[in-house]
Write a protein that holds these residues in place. Sequence first.
Motif, short mmCIF file in Angstrom:
data_model
loop_
_atom_site.label_atom_id
_atom_site.label_comp_id
_atom_site.label_asym_id
_atom_site.label_seq_id
_atom_site.Cartn_x
_atom_site.Cartn_y
_atom_site.Cartn_z
N SER A 194 0.82 -1.23 0.00
CA SER A 194 0.00 0.00 0.00
C SER A 194 0.84 1.27 0.00
N VAL A 195 1.88 1.27 -0.82
CA VAL A 195 2.75 2.43 -0.94
C VAL A 195 3.16 2.56 -2.41
N ALA A 196 3.30 3.78 -2.87
CA ALA A 196 3.80 4.01 -4.22
C ALA A 196 5.32 3.85 -4.23
N PRO A 197 5.89 3.32 -5.30
CA PRO A 197 7.36 3.18 -5.35
C PRO A 197 8.08 4.50 -5.08
N SER A 198 7.53 5.61 -5.54
CA SER A 198 8.17 6.91 -5.33
C SER A 198 8.17 7.33 -3.86
N GLN A 199 7.37 6.68 -3.01
CA GLN A 199 7.35 7.00 -1.59
C GLN A 199 8.38 6.19 -0.79
N LEU A 200 9.06 5.25 -1.45
CA LEU A 200 10.11 4.47 -0.77
C LEU A 200 11.33 5.35 -0.55
N ARG A 201 12.05 5.08 0.52
CA ARG A 201 13.27 5.87 0.75
C ARG A 201 14.39 5.45 -0.17
#
Length: 182
Positions: A111-118
């Motif tokens: 439930s996260v967009a790849p662009s929100q990963l650190r």
Amino acid sequence: MLMTANPSAGPATPGSGASSSADARPGPGSANRLSGSATPGPAASSNAAATPAGAPAGGIDLGGTKIEAVVVDSAYRVLGRARHPTPTTGGPADVAKAMAAALEEAAKAASVAPSQLRGVGVGSPGTIDPAAGTVSRADNLPGWYASFPLAAALQSALGTPIVLGNDVGVATNAEFVLGAGR
């Protein structure tokens, strides 16, 4: 690829140099003592300032037969995962597209967009040039003889920093930091 060298020190963004000289474990911002390949490539700093340090991180294991992708929280708990077959035809660009698709699926499960990963750590066979973000001589993959800008291709597709490492070195580091080598 681990995004922090010392879990007790808290999460670190790629290239932050989170490991201290007292910590014998290799860190993502310094030369890897085991393989020399854990340094972030040029693509590793694009959204580091915009992404919170506690944000989830991704990992991709590229193998000759499968691509395994995972999204983990700062305590290394798996939030999402995906497994895809490695393309047997085409070339490096086709493999990069399959890698991005696997990470996108793992991120969706988390439930996260790849662009929100650190960031995303990648373990790849072949010769890794971490400073350039390239992989070459990955002979067990289709048509992968010359240098290919894997970090740039994945960063473009995923919108997050990419850190490349040789698959053997990455596996060894993970065992050293999280497994039996602790």
